[in-house]
Write an enzyme that holds these catalytic residues in place. Structure first.
Site, PDB file in Angstrom:
ATOM      1  N   ASP A  32       0.862  -1.190   0.000  1.00  0.00           N
ATOM      2  CA  ASP A  32       0.000   0.000   0.000  1.00  0.00           C
ATOM      3  C   ASP A  32       0.894   1.234   0.000  1.00  0.00           C
ATOM      4  O   ASP A  32       1.900   1.286   0.716  1.00  0.00           O
ATOM      5  CB  ASP A  32      -0.914   0.001   1.249  1.00  0.00           C
ATOM      6  CG  ASP A  32      -2.154   0.873   1.061  1.00  0.00           C
ATOM      7  OD1 ASP A  32      -3.283   0.370   1.196  1.00  0.00           O
ATOM      8  OD2 ASP A  32      -1.974   2.067   0.743  1.00  0.00           O
ATOM      9  N   LEU A  34      -0.092   4.103   0.997  1.00  0.00           N
ATOM     10  CA  LEU A  34      -0.611   4.929   2.112  1.00  0.00           C
ATOM     11  C   LEU A  34      -1.046   6.310   1.638  1.00  0.00           C
ATOM     12  O   LEU A  34      -1.165   7.242   2.454  1.00  0.00           O
ATOM     13  CB  LEU A  34       0.424   5.034   3.244  1.00  0.00           C
ATOM     14  CG  LEU A  34       0.895   3.691   3.846  1.00  0.00           C
ATOM     15  CD1 LEU A  34       1.903   3.940   4.979  1.00  0.00           C
ATOM     16  CD2 LEU A  34      -0.288   2.867   4.376  1.00  0.00           C
ATOM     17  N   ASN A  36      -3.961   6.979   0.586  1.00  0.00           N
ATOM     18  CA  ASN A  36      -5.341   7.191   1.045  1.00  0.00           C
ATOM     19  C   ASN A  36      -5.676   6.203   2.157  1.00  0.00           C
ATOM     20  O   ASN A  36      -6.799   5.738   2.294  1.00  0.00           O
ATOM     21  CB  ASN A  36      -6.325   7.018  -0.131  1.00  0.00           C
ATOM     22  CG  ASN A  36      -7.726   7.541   0.231  1.00  0.00           C
ATOM     23  OD1 ASN A  36      -7.864   8.415   1.081  1.00  0.00           O
ATOM     24  ND2 ASN A  36      -8.742   6.969  -0.379  1.00  0.00           N
ATOM     25  N   SER A 137     -15.618  -1.681 -11.021  1.00  0.00           N
ATOM     26  CA  SER A 137     -16.590  -0.729 -10.481  1.00  0.00           C
ATOM     27  C   SER A 137     -17.839  -0.630 -11.346  1.00  0.00           C
ATOM     28  O   SER A 137     -17.770  -0.746 -12.572  1.00  0.00           O
ATOM     29  CB  SER A 137     -15.930   0.654 -10.397  1.00  0.00           C
ATOM     30  OG  SER A 137     -16.911   1.643 -10.167  1.00  0.00           O
ATOM     31  N   TYR A 161     -12.484   8.126 -13.690  1.00  0.00           N
ATOM     32  CA  TYR A 161     -12.327   6.985 -12.775  1.00  0.00           C
ATOM     33  C   TYR A 161     -12.933   5.737 -13.408  1.00  0.00           C
ATOM     34  O   TYR A 161     -12.279   4.705 -13.527  1.00  0.00           O
ATOM     35  CB  TYR A 161     -13.018   7.278 -11.434  1.00  0.00           C
ATOM     36  CG  TYR A 161     -13.223   6.056 -10.587  1.00  0.00           C
ATOM     37  CD1 TYR A 161     -14.470   5.427 -10.536  1.00  0.00           C
ATOM     38  CD2 TYR A 161     -12.171   5.503  -9.876  1.00  0.00           C
ATOM     39  CE1 TYR A 161     -14.658   4.284  -9.784  1.00  0.00           C
ATOM     40  CE2 TYR A 161     -12.355   4.353  -9.117  1.00  0.00           C
ATOM     41  CZ  TYR A 161     -13.601   3.750  -9.076  1.00  0.00           C
ATOM     42  OH  TYR A 161     -13.788   2.617  -8.328  1.00  0.00           O
ATOM     43  N   LYS A 165     -11.192   2.097 -14.945  1.00  0.00           N
ATOM     44  CA  LYS A 165     -11.604   0.753 -14.504  1.00  0.00           C
ATOM     45  C   LYS A 165     -11.990  -0.099 -15.723  1.00  0.00           C
ATOM     46  O   LYS A 165     -11.617  -1.269 -15.833  1.00  0.00           O
ATOM     47  CB  LYS A 165     -12.788   0.847 -13.536  1.00  0.00           C
ATOM     48  CG  LYS A 165     -12.433   1.401 -12.162  1.00  0.00           C
ATOM     49  CD  LYS A 165     -11.504   0.467 -11.400  1.00  0.00           C
ATOM     50  CE  LYS A 165     -11.259   0.941  -9.973  1.00  0.00           C
ATOM     51  NZ  LYS A 165     -10.386   0.019  -9.204  1.00  0.00           N
ATOM     52  N   ARG A 244     -28.471   4.512  -5.177  1.00  0.00           N
ATOM     53  CA  ARG A 244     -27.284   3.672  -5.272  1.00  0.00           C
ATOM     54  C   ARG A 244     -27.551   2.330  -4.595  1.00  0.00           C
ATOM     55  O   ARG A 244     -28.467   2.191  -3.785  1.00  0.00           O
ATOM     56  CB  ARG A 244     -26.096   4.345  -4.555  1.00  0.00           C
ATOM     57  CG  ARG A 244     -25.584   5.608  -5.249  1.00  0.00           C
ATOM     58  CD  ARG A 244     -24.861   5.302  -6.523  1.00  0.00           C
ATOM     59  NE  ARG A 244     -24.334   6.493  -7.184  1.00  0.00           N
ATOM     60  CZ  ARG A 244     -25.023   7.274  -8.009  1.00  0.00           C
ATOM     61  NH1 ARG A 244     -26.311   6.994  -8.250  1.00  0.00           N
ATOM     62  NH2 ARG A 244     -24.464   8.318  -8.592  1.00  0.00           N
ATOM     63  N   ASP A 309     -21.971  12.381 -11.509  1.00  0.00           N
ATOM     64  CA  ASP A 309     -23.030  11.571 -10.874  1.00  0.00           C
ATOM     65  C   ASP A 309     -24.027  11.071 -11.912  1.00  0.00           C
ATOM     66  O   ASP A 309     -24.226  11.705 -12.950  1.00  0.00           O
ATOM     67  CB  ASP A 309     -23.781  12.410  -9.839  1.00  0.00           C
ATOM     68  CG  ASP A 309     -23.100  12.357  -8.471  1.00  0.00           C
ATOM     69  OD1 ASP A 309     -23.369  13.232  -7.633  1.00  0.00           O
ATOM     70  OD2 ASP A 309     -22.289  11.437  -8.267  1.00  0.00           O
TER      71      ASP A 309
HETATM   72  C1  WQD Z   1     -23.251   8.440  -3.451  1.00  0.00           C
HETATM   73  C2  WQD Z   1     -24.435   9.348  -3.626  1.00  0.00           C
HETATM   74  C3  WQD Z   1     -23.929  11.516  -4.527  1.00  0.00           C
HETATM   75  C4  WQD Z   1     -21.659  13.012  -1.097  1.00  0.00           C
HETATM   76  C5  WQD Z   1     -18.756   5.527  -5.312  1.00  0.00           C
HETATM   77  C6  WQD Z   1     -17.275   5.535  -5.244  1.00  0.00           C
HETATM   78  C7  WQD Z   1     -16.666   4.915  -6.438  1.00  0.00           C
HETATM   79  C8  WQD Z   1     -17.368   3.661  -6.847  1.00  0.00           C
HETATM   80  C9  WQD Z   1     -18.863   3.829  -6.914  1.00  0.00           C
HETATM   81  C10 WQD Z   1     -16.430   1.547  -6.418  1.00  0.00           C
HETATM   82  C11 WQD Z   1     -24.375  10.136  -4.934  1.00  0.00           C
HETATM   83  C12 WQD Z   1     -24.478  11.621  -3.101  1.00  0.00           C
HETATM   84  C13 WQD Z   1     -22.393  12.196  -1.942  1.00  0.00           C
HETATM   85  C14 WQD Z   1     -22.273  14.176  -0.560  1.00  0.00           C
HETATM   86  C15 WQD Z   1     -24.293  13.619  -1.722  1.00  0.00           C
HETATM   87  N1  WQD Z   1     -17.084   2.604  -5.949  1.00  0.00           N
HETATM   88  N2  WQD Z   1     -23.686  12.500  -2.223  1.00  0.00           N
HETATM   89  N3  WQD Z   1     -23.571  14.441  -0.885  1.00  0.00           N
HETATM   90  O1  WQD Z   1     -20.375   8.655  -6.505  1.00  0.00           O
HETATM   91  O2  WQD Z   1     -21.755   6.538  -6.248  1.00  0.00           O
HETATM   92  O3  WQD Z   1     -19.210   6.489  -6.236  1.00  0.00           O
HETATM   93  O4  WQD Z   1     -19.266   4.296  -5.652  1.00  0.00           O
HETATM   94  O5  WQD Z   1     -15.888   1.488  -7.457  1.00  0.00           O
HETATM   95  O6  WQD Z   1     -15.333   4.592  -6.078  1.00  0.00           O
HETATM   96  O7  WQD Z   1     -16.848   6.874  -5.174  1.00  0.00           O
HETATM   97  O8  WQD Z   1     -20.499   7.392  -4.308  1.00  0.00           O
HETATM   98  O9  WQD Z   1     -20.647   8.078  -1.970  1.00  0.00           O
HETATM   99  O10 WQD Z   1     -19.639   9.694  -3.660  1.00  0.00           O
HETATM  100  O11 WQD Z   1     -22.083   9.235  -3.697  1.00  0.00           O
HETATM  101  O12 WQD Z   1     -25.469  13.906  -2.006  1.00  0.00           O
HETATM  102  O13 WQD Z   1     -21.658  14.982   0.217  1.00  0.00           O
HETATM  103  O14 WQD Z   1     -24.417  10.320  -2.577  1.00  0.00           O
HETATM  104  O15 WQD Z   1     -24.487  12.522  -5.364  1.00  0.00           O
HETATM  105  O16 WQD Z   1     -25.675  10.207  -5.446  1.00  0.00           O
HETATM  106  P1  WQD Z   1     -20.547   7.322  -5.909  1.00  0.00           P
HETATM  107  P2  WQD Z   1     -20.643   8.642  -3.348  1.00  0.00           P
END
Ligand code: WQD
Length: 351
Positions: A32, A34, A36, A137, A161, A165, A244, A309
């Site tokens: 790792d 480190l 993150n 992902s 991102y 992937k 999600r 998003d």
């Molecule tokens: C989730 C929901 C935001 C923060 C993640 C990982 C990515 C991948 C997929 C594995 C969204 C909303 C968020 C905030 C909000 N994982 N939100 N206010 O974007 O689905 O991606 O899962 O590969 O690595 O990042 O996850 O947790 O950022 O957002 O409203 O302060 O929460 O709009 O709808 P995301 P997230």
């Protein structure tokens, strides 16, 4: 005792996978950078697994290093062979993972995620390691409004991102199709891993400013942040907020154990699997569930949508259920309770 290399093994997901690997009697080598994560997680893994010092060398070793460093990677594989405990499989998690951040720093994501993986695959070929479970992902899929995603759904990442992937999956697919192929490759397409180990000793603790919903929600609920900004209330969903497929990190860890068992007992396997619960929850539903099960309240407000998003990302997980003989056990309630327990435990730890 089979030896498994876990790249990114001290990260949020990696550390939970390491706990499951040790509990299933594997020997693990963690690398790792480190960038993150923290070495504190190594201590937590050992504590959770009751690894007293006399067993340590056999069961768990850690090397700080970056997958962008080819020499470092080759050294890890060569040392394992010299120690007569060759690496039998790799669980490859190392990489940058913020959807939002990748839109601001695309080249950093391409270099770390894609070039780093290329370095790893070359080292695996040189040292004859044939098995890899790749942390892919759900962000590789083309966004949908309300359809469950199968492994054959349209691909169309909308963030750098997600594109990295998908590129890595294509690299692995070309490798699998190559004439010399005798590799076993499983791409696990994670949906939204959240929660924490039930002990409260491990959880999601990104360095710097968090991007993801749960770590931010924990900071708001604990008073570190004033309020939660919900990105968009005008999405085409039942309550206007994004949906999600949140999956407990321990269920995700168990999926890796099942995937490892699968490839260690197979030959020339190449398979993509959706690792989710098949249950979609909106941001508002997460907020309401968190407040209810943890008997807490906090402020939130609706702000504009966040770049990268999409409205709906929920798994059709039937192929994973049947292939891995695996089934997610934990609910959103469990995810919220375990995440909050970790937050309180880690706050007390640093008091
Ligand atoms: C989730 C929901 C935001 C923060 C993640 C990982 C990515 C991948 C997929 C594995 C969204 C909303 C968020 C905030 C909000 N994982 N939100 N206010 O974007 O689905 O991606 O899962 O590969 O690595 O990042 O996850 O947790 O950022 O957002 O409203 O302060 O929460 O709009 O709808 P995301 P997230």
């Amino acid at each position: 005792m089979k030896k498994i290399l876990v790249t990114g093994g001290l990260g949020f997901i990696g550390s939970h996978i390491c706990v499951s690997l040790i509990e299933k009697n594997y020997s693990i080598c963690i690398i790792d950078s480190l960038i993150n994560s923290s070495e504190d997680n190594l201590l937590s893994i050992k504590k959770i697994c009751n690894l007293s010092n006399n067993f340590l060398e056999d069961r768990i070793t850690f090397f700080k290093g970056d997958i962008k460093n080819k020499r470092f990677l080759k050294h890890i594989f060569k040392k394992a062979i010299d120690d007569k405990k060759p690496i039998e499989a790799v669980i490859h998690l190392a990489g940058l993972k913020s959807v939002n951040e990748s839109t601001e720093e695309p080249l950093t994501y391409w270099e770390t995620n894609v070039v780093g993986t290329l370095n790893l695959l070359e080292a695996m070929q040189i040292y004859n390691c044939k098995n890899i479970v790749f942390s892919s992902s759900a962000t590789i899929y083309r966004p949908t409004i309300n359809e469950l995603l199968t492994e054959n759904s349209d691909l169309g990442p909308i963030s750098p991102y997600g594109t990295t992937k998908l590129t890595i999956e294509k690299m692995l697919e070309d490798l699998a199709k190559s004439k010399k192929n005798d590799l076993n490759i499983i791409n696990l397409r994670y949906f939204n891993p959240v929660g924490a180990h039930i002990s409260g000793l491990l959880g999601e603790n990104p360095k710097g400013k968090p991007n993801n919903l749960f770590p931010i929600l924990l900071k708001v609920a604990s008073g570190e942040y004033k309020k939660l900004s919900i990105f968009g209330a005008d999405w085409p969903t039942h309550d206007g907020t994004c949906i999600r497929d949140y999956i407990h990190v321990m269920d995700l860890a168990e999926a890796h154990i099942s995937a490892l068992n699968f490839i260690l007992n197979s030959s020339s396997v190449f398979i993509n699997l959706n690792i989710g619960t098949g249950i979609g929850k909106s941001v508002l539903e997460v907020v309401e569930t968190f407040m209810k099960v943890n008997k807490c309240e906090f402020e939130y407000s609706f702000v504009s949508r966040r770049q990268g998003d999409s409205p709906y990302l929920v798994a059709d997980n039937r192929l994973a259920l049947s292939t891995l003989n695996w089934k997610p056990q934990k609910s959103l309630n469990d995810m919220c309770i375990d995440a909050w327990k970790w937050k309180i435990t880690s706050k007390n730890k640093f008091k």
